[in-house]
Design an enzyme around this catalytic site. Sequence first.
Site, short mmCIF file in Angstrom:
data_model
loop_
_atom_site.label_atom_id
_atom_site.label_comp_id
_atom_site.label_asym_id
_atom_site.label_seq_id
_atom_site.Cartn_x
_atom_site.Cartn_y
_atom_site.Cartn_z
N LEU A 558 0.82 -1.21 0.00
CA LEU A 558 0.00 0.00 0.00
C LEU A 558 0.85 1.26 0.00
CD1 LEU A 558 -2.72 -1.07 2.61
CD2 LEU A 558 -2.75 -1.33 0.12
N GLY A 561 7.05 4.36 3.91
CA GLY A 561 7.32 5.67 4.48
C GLY A 561 8.56 5.68 5.33
N GLN A 562 8.53 6.53 6.35
CA GLN A 562 9.72 6.74 7.18
C GLN A 562 10.12 5.48 7.93
OE1 GLN A 562 11.54 9.55 7.69
NE2 GLN A 562 10.43 10.74 6.19
N PHE A 563 9.15 4.69 8.35
CA PHE A 563 9.45 3.63 9.31
C PHE A 563 9.33 2.23 8.75
CE2 PHE A 563 7.51 7.25 11.53
CZ PHE A 563 8.62 7.69 12.21
N ASP A 675 3.56 16.49 10.34
CA ASP A 675 3.90 15.97 9.01
C ASP A 675 2.63 15.88 8.16
OD1 ASP A 675 5.51 15.06 6.97
OD2 ASP A 675 5.48 12.98 7.62
#
Length: 875
Positions: A558, A561-563, A675
């Site tokens: 999907l 991202g950052q993590f 964010d």
Amino acid sequence: MAAAPSHPAGLPGSPGPGSPPPPGGLDLQSPPPLLPQIPAPGSGVSFHIQIGLTREFVLLPAASELAHVKQLACSIVDQKFPECGFYGLYDKILLFKHDPTSANLLQLVRSAADIQEGDLVEVVLSASATFEDFQIRPHALTVHSYRAPAFCDHCGEMLFGLVRQGLKCDGCGLNYHKRCAFSIPNNCSGARKRRLSSTSLASGHSVRLGSSESLPCTAEELSRSTTDLLPRRPPSSSSSSSSSSFYTGRPIELDKMLMSKVKVPHTFLIHSYTRPTVCQACKKLLKGLFRQGLQCKDCKFNCHKRCATRVPNDCLGEALINGDVPMEEAADYSEADKSSISDELEDSGVIPGSHSESALHASEEEEGEGHKAQSSLGYIPLMRVVQSVRHTTRKSSTTLREGWVVHYSNKDTLRKRHYWRLDCKCITLFQNNTTNRYYKEIPLSEILAVEPAQNFSLVPPGTNPHCFEIITANVTYFVGETPGGAPGGPSGQGTEAVRGWETAIRQALMPVILQDAPSAPGHTPHRQASLSISVSNSQIQENVDIATVYQIFPDEVLGSGQFGVVYGGKHRKTGRDVAVKVIDKLRFPTKQESQLRNEVAILQSLRHPGIVNLECMFETPEKVFVVMEKLHGDMLEMILSSEKGRLPERLTKFLITQILVALRHLHFKNIVHCDLKPENVLLASADPFPQVKLCDFGFARIIGEKSFRRSVVGTPAYLAPEVLLNQGYNRSLDMWSVGVIMYVSLSGTFPFNEDEDINDQIQNAAFMYPASPWSHISSGAIDLINNLLQVKMRKRYSVDKSLSHPWLQEYQTWLDLRELEGKMGERYITHESDDARWDQFVAERHGTPAEGDLGGACLPQDHEMQGLAERISIL
């Protein structure tokens, strides 16, 4: 250029005094051949400058001095022999006039008056030029925007950002970080200039005379033609308004000092890189998750392990920290320049106050005319930022295992033999291995457990028992057959083959865990000690396997991202679709792990229809799984898929109001999102007017009403200036982001031009709102954006003030929101106190809501809304 120890020597290819004439060349001992007499275009002295076998016809103004002639000679060297140029060339050349009547053919030119009409002046390198002079060639660095991934040629790390990611040398074409500018050695090779060395300075209107002569050009023309080829000094604070800004490498004095140092072998140590980095020996990427390569502990040189033996012994010792630029050199740079170079944020996006870049489209030769026309506007087109890359779902799953398998079930004890094919989502039982017709599908999300053979009550007498069992909510499948003493029986019956199927199905049930962490021998792969935290009822259970509760589909990505990576999933018992964020603990440091825990802690305390619902979290020694509700898409996808690449005002009002209501709930709990961007605004359905929810609270902070924070967070393209400038910020940070979201929704572009400071652009409304498309957008929308994009935080609108703005207080918007609340069965956006006001509004309009100016504003958008609804349905 070769230095002459005892007598002057010519530049490349220049014959010295007394040497025989080159074949087919000129005999400099005899009078030179008659040069073409071209009349001078004005007052002055016309003569030839000769460098080696190249001659240029120039016109010197009458009042010029010898310094002017030397500057012309240096310009010709830069143009014709870029590989021979070096620092301080002006002080290292001598000019000699050819005098055929003298016993000494070459006469030293001591002043401009010594040069007469039609003279031939030879440029000679002085014997005072040292070897170090040839090695010092400063770079001419300009800010550059890259359309493909690029890496710094000094430190090897990737140049991050949307635009203006780094510096490119006009001479050699190498790329650097802005922060590396003061550490770059002055070793420009001039590779890009060398490609131009075969053209004349007057290439636009020149005719070659003999082998190397050209038509005359004036001193002004010569200076203009070589302006872009000479290394330039960085601009001072007084010249900050120039159209372009340039950088140079480290100070020349430092280069001279380093040349005298003894070069020693590198001291390499195994290093783990957190950013994409290339090997500085072979220029190839250092691949892997950790321990990707070697780094010198002194000079920080990076390379592959296999390349370490080929790296020359040229380590200069420990790198200087903040000591590469002396105070007198640093004084030449403005404060904005220093902050933009030293700030780590420049690798992530656009920075207020950073150097501008003129004519971006003109510096990129590979771009087409269409892009040049678009770039001339200077606005950054709306795009998905690098920090949240969207992936499409593959239509066909990858086959993990296939083959003939014998099976029966507790519903039908008749043994059957089918061709099984296992992929990431289900087990399909085909009639044979060539047809598309299948007997049954067993979705992996419905499998509750895979157990060894336990129930033998249904085994017919005289037959061999099964090997393992697949347990679902309604049916138990008994798979395989154990032939007595025959490990390799018929196809589909052998013990080894069936055990392989058992292992493959176990791995498919939780494949994300097994991608990076293979299980130990004799250990069940997905049975790991884990901790389950249920958000709904605040229950904490130990040793709960996520594979027993949810099925994760690794081919349904999907987003990332950052993590970590977000996969699609399904609850095994209820069949409810979920989104599972999977994070590998080994891939990020403790700081980011704390940010993840911060996100979970914040979502645990939030219960609001406008905020994504967090179901639970699973944690194992290697990974963390955050299970959230699965939504339809995001707001950026809606904007990019619209017919005009932007949203109509009616839909924008509808979405912005929902975002503000969700923010009001967050700010009431002293939570700042930090964010906020269209990628983090999710759509709950494919309706043309969908419900939206905020997600991704990894950067969220607990900030009181009058509190300030200083830590750098968020995505730079949507961040307020106070964060990018490392100043304190408060909850008004989210309101700036709402202004940017509103701008990109209505226009399809970011609100800031890359060539100017954000403060200047906000004060210049005509520049910020070009006629296309803002002439078709109401003034109320522009007024709200102006009040949200306020550089001073105290002047920026709050949530309540934004919701009270006349642009959002519109009857059609209220009707759209009430319709959404009716579908949801909950009133959380509008308030009962508004009903009487809008009833009175309808009564004043004679019972014709949204007529006149209101209705007229909405009717032209019906066609756009219909087309947008169709696109969302397709997505």
